[in-house]
Design a protein around this motif. Structure first.
Motif, mmCIF file in Angstrom:
data_model
loop_
_atom_site.group_PDB
_atom_site.id
_atom_site.type_symbol
_atom_site.label_atom_id
_atom_site.label_comp_id
_atom_site.label_asym_id
_atom_site.label_seq_id
_atom_site.Cartn_x
_atom_site.Cartn_y
_atom_site.Cartn_z
ATOM 1 N N TYR A 118 0.828 -1.219 0.000
ATOM 2 C CA TYR A 118 0.000 0.000 0.000
ATOM 3 C C TYR A 118 0.855 1.259 0.000
ATOM 4 N N ILE A 119 0.338 2.279 -0.676
ATOM 5 C CA ILE A 119 0.828 3.633 -0.511
ATOM 6 C C ILE A 119 0.128 4.179 0.736
ATOM 7 N N ILE A 120 0.889 4.809 1.634
ATOM 8 C CA ILE A 120 0.268 5.500 2.766
ATOM 9 C C ILE A 120 0.165 6.966 2.364
ATOM 10 N N ALA A 121 -1.066 7.456 2.243
ATOM 11 C CA ALA A 121 -1.265 8.843 1.807
ATOM 12 C C ALA A 121 -1.922 9.656 2.907
ATOM 13 N N ASP A 122 -1.611 10.942 2.937
ATOM 14 C CA ASP A 122 -2.247 11.884 3.859
ATOM 15 C C ASP A 122 -3.696 12.093 3.396
ATOM 16 N N THR A 123 -4.647 11.930 4.313
ATOM 17 C CA THR A 123 -6.057 12.047 3.931
ATOM 18 C C THR A 123 -6.375 13.421 3.364
ATOM 19 N N THR A 124 -5.780 14.456 3.922
ATOM 20 C CA THR A 124 -6.123 15.809 3.507
ATOM 21 C C THR A 124 -5.483 16.181 2.170
ATOM 22 N N THR A 125 -4.181 15.906 2.029
ATOM 23 C CA THR A 125 -3.460 16.373 0.832
ATOM 24 C C THR A 125 -3.305 15.294 -0.238
ATOM 25 N N ASN A 126 -3.534 14.026 0.136
ATOM 26 C CA ASN A 126 -3.320 12.873 -0.736
ATOM 27 C C ASN A 126 -1.837 12.651 -1.055
ATOM 28 N N GLN A 127 -0.954 13.386 -0.379
ATOM 29 C CA GLN A 127 0.501 13.238 -0.567
ATOM 30 C C GLN A 127 1.002 11.925 0.007
ATOM 31 N N VAL A 128 2.022 11.350 -0.639
ATOM 32 C CA VAL A 128 2.615 10.112 -0.119
ATOM 33 C C VAL A 128 3.361 10.393 1.174
ATOM 34 N N ILE A 129 3.028 9.593 2.193
ATOM 35 C CA ILE A 129 3.734 9.679 3.470
ATOM 36 C C ILE A 129 4.706 8.510 3.587
ATOM 37 N N GLY A 130 4.345 7.386 2.967
ATOM 38 C CA GLY A 130 5.211 6.214 3.044
ATOM 39 C C GLY A 130 4.576 5.031 2.342
ATOM 40 N N THR A 131 5.111 3.845 2.643
ATOM 41 C CA THR A 131 4.527 2.628 2.094
ATOM 42 C C THR A 131 4.437 1.584 3.205
ATOM 43 N N LEU A 132 3.496 0.668 3.040
ATOM 44 C CA LEU A 132 3.302 -0.401 4.019
ATOM 45 C C LEU A 132 3.046 -1.691 3.256
ATOM 46 N N THR A 133 3.621 -2.787 3.739
ATOM 47 C CA THR A 133 3.315 -4.085 3.125
ATOM 48 C C THR A 133 2.891 -5.077 4.192
ATOM 49 N N LEU A 134 1.919 -5.876 3.850
ATOM 50 C CA LEU A 134 1.537 -7.028 4.661
ATOM 51 C C LEU A 134 1.493 -8.189 3.667
ATOM 52 N N ALA A 135 2.670 -8.787 3.461
ATOM 53 C CA ALA A 135 2.811 -9.837 2.444
ATOM 54 C C ALA A 135 3.359 -11.090 3.119
ATOM 55 N N ARG A 136 3.657 -12.094 2.330
ATOM 56 C CA ARG A 136 4.114 -13.371 2.897
ATOM 57 C C ARG A 136 5.631 -13.426 2.937
ATOM 58 N N ARG A 137 6.199 -13.820 4.071
ATOM 59 C CA ARG A 137 7.665 -13.919 4.185
ATOM 60 C C ARG A 137 8.128 -15.227 3.545
ATOM 61 N N SER A 138 8.922 -15.091 2.505
ATOM 62 C CA SER A 138 9.338 -16.261 1.729
ATOM 63 C C SER A 138 10.095 -17.260 2.593
ATOM 64 N N ARG A 139 9.847 -18.538 2.291
ATOM 65 C CA ARG A 139 10.585 -19.620 2.954
ATOM 66 C C ARG A 139 12.082 -19.491 2.734
ATOM 67 N N ASP A 140 12.472 -18.849 1.625
ATOM 68 C CA ASP A 140 13.906 -18.739 1.296
ATOM 69 C C ASP A 140 14.639 -17.790 2.240
ATOM 70 N N ASN A 141 13.910 -16.906 2.914
ATOM 71 C CA ASN A 141 14.556 -15.984 3.868
ATOM 72 C C ASN A 141 14.636 -16.647 5.238
ATOM 73 N N PRO A 142 15.675 -16.327 6.011
ATOM 74 C CA PRO A 142 15.703 -16.823 7.395
ATOM 75 C C PRO A 142 14.697 -16.031 8.237
ATOM 76 N N GLY A 143 14.357 -16.546 9.427
ATOM 77 C CA GLY A 143 13.496 -15.792 10.333
ATOM 78 C C GLY A 143 12.034 -16.178 10.188
ATOM 79 N N HIS A 144 11.648 -17.263 10.874
ATOM 80 C CA HIS A 144 10.256 -17.724 10.807
ATOM 81 C C HIS A 144 9.783 -18.163 12.188
ATOM 82 N N VAL A 145 8.467 -18.160 12.377
ATOM 83 C CA VAL A 145 7.908 -18.646 13.635
ATOM 84 C C VAL A 145 7.075 -19.904 13.423
#
Ligand SMILES: CC(C)(COP(=O)(O)OP(=O)(O)OC[C@H]1O[C@@H](n2cnc3c(N)ncnc32)[C@H](O)[C@@H]1OP(=O)(O)O)[C@@H](O)C(=O)NCCC(=O)NCCS
Length: 187
Positions: free
Chosen positions: A72-99
């Protein structure tokens, strides 16, 4: 790319922000800044070369939407300007660090423009995304990986309710793996 589901919403509103998958031409400078600002990239491998970033951003703008499910693009509600980005995706098995044994957990990531730090906006964006996910997906662990030296990110993780579970090496630095149950964010 994982076939496991993530957030499906194309827009997620919060009091001050709109998380959106649509990318607008006016987002260009903000997206370039996010990838080239040395302070923003301090714990993310350093700033990326501007030319490469411009090419990538222009391809995303041509597509008109973020390229990965759960991004997602994180946008300011008032100005619609980009404030940042956010991801909620799947952590690949190929990367270390799993629970979990199978990996591919939902993984939260966030990057805000330097001028937007220190106002609770990352907390607000992450809370909105996690609440939306908790409303549509079954309970499951969410992970968050951040450099152990990234104290701002670790503070945010703790405020959101994530707890650190282990550390490991990746990209030449110590990383802290944090986790929280998705049900923590159910309203
Ligand atoms: C990690 C990052 C998103 C944290 O941003 P942040 O603004 O510090 O995080 P929050 O949204 O939780 O805001 C908390 C700060 O806002 C302040 N604040 C002000 N108004 C607030 C409000 N209404 N609600 C909550 N906090 C508020 C808090 O006091 C706190 O300030 P402090 O850090 O000086 O104590 C940001 O530093 C960043 O983008 N870093 C670069 C990218 C990165 O490293 N990402 C991590 C990879 S996973």
């Amino acid at each position: 790319m994982s076939h496991l589901p993530t957030l499906s919403a194309t827009q997620i509103p919060s009091p001050r922000l709109l998380l959106r998958t649509a990318v607008h031409d006016s987002d260009r400078e903000g997206l370039i800044e996010l990838a080239t600002d040395p302070e923003v990239r301090a714990h993310l491998g350093g700033p990326r070369p501007r030319g490469e970033v411009e090419q990538h951003v222009d391809a995303v703008l041509a597509a008109g939407a973020t390229s990965r499910p759960g991004s997602y693009i994180i946008a300011d509600t008032t100005t619609n300007q980009v404030i940042g980005t956010l991801t909620l995706a799947r952590r690949s098995r190929d990367n270390p660090g799993h629970v979990t044994e199978d990996g591919e957990e939902l993984e939260l990531g966030y990057v805000l423009r330097r001028a937007a730090w220190g106002s609770g906006l990352a907390f607000e964006a992450a809370t909105a995304a996690l609440r939306a996910a908790a409303g549509e997906l079954p309970d499951q662990p969410v992970v968050l990986v951040t450099q152990s030296a990234n104290t701002r990110s670790l503070r945010l993780a703790a405020r959101l309710g994530f707890r650190p579970v282990s550390t490991f090496e990746e990209f030449g630095a110590e990383q802290t793996l944090c986790t929280a149950p998705l049900s923590l964010f159910r309203l």
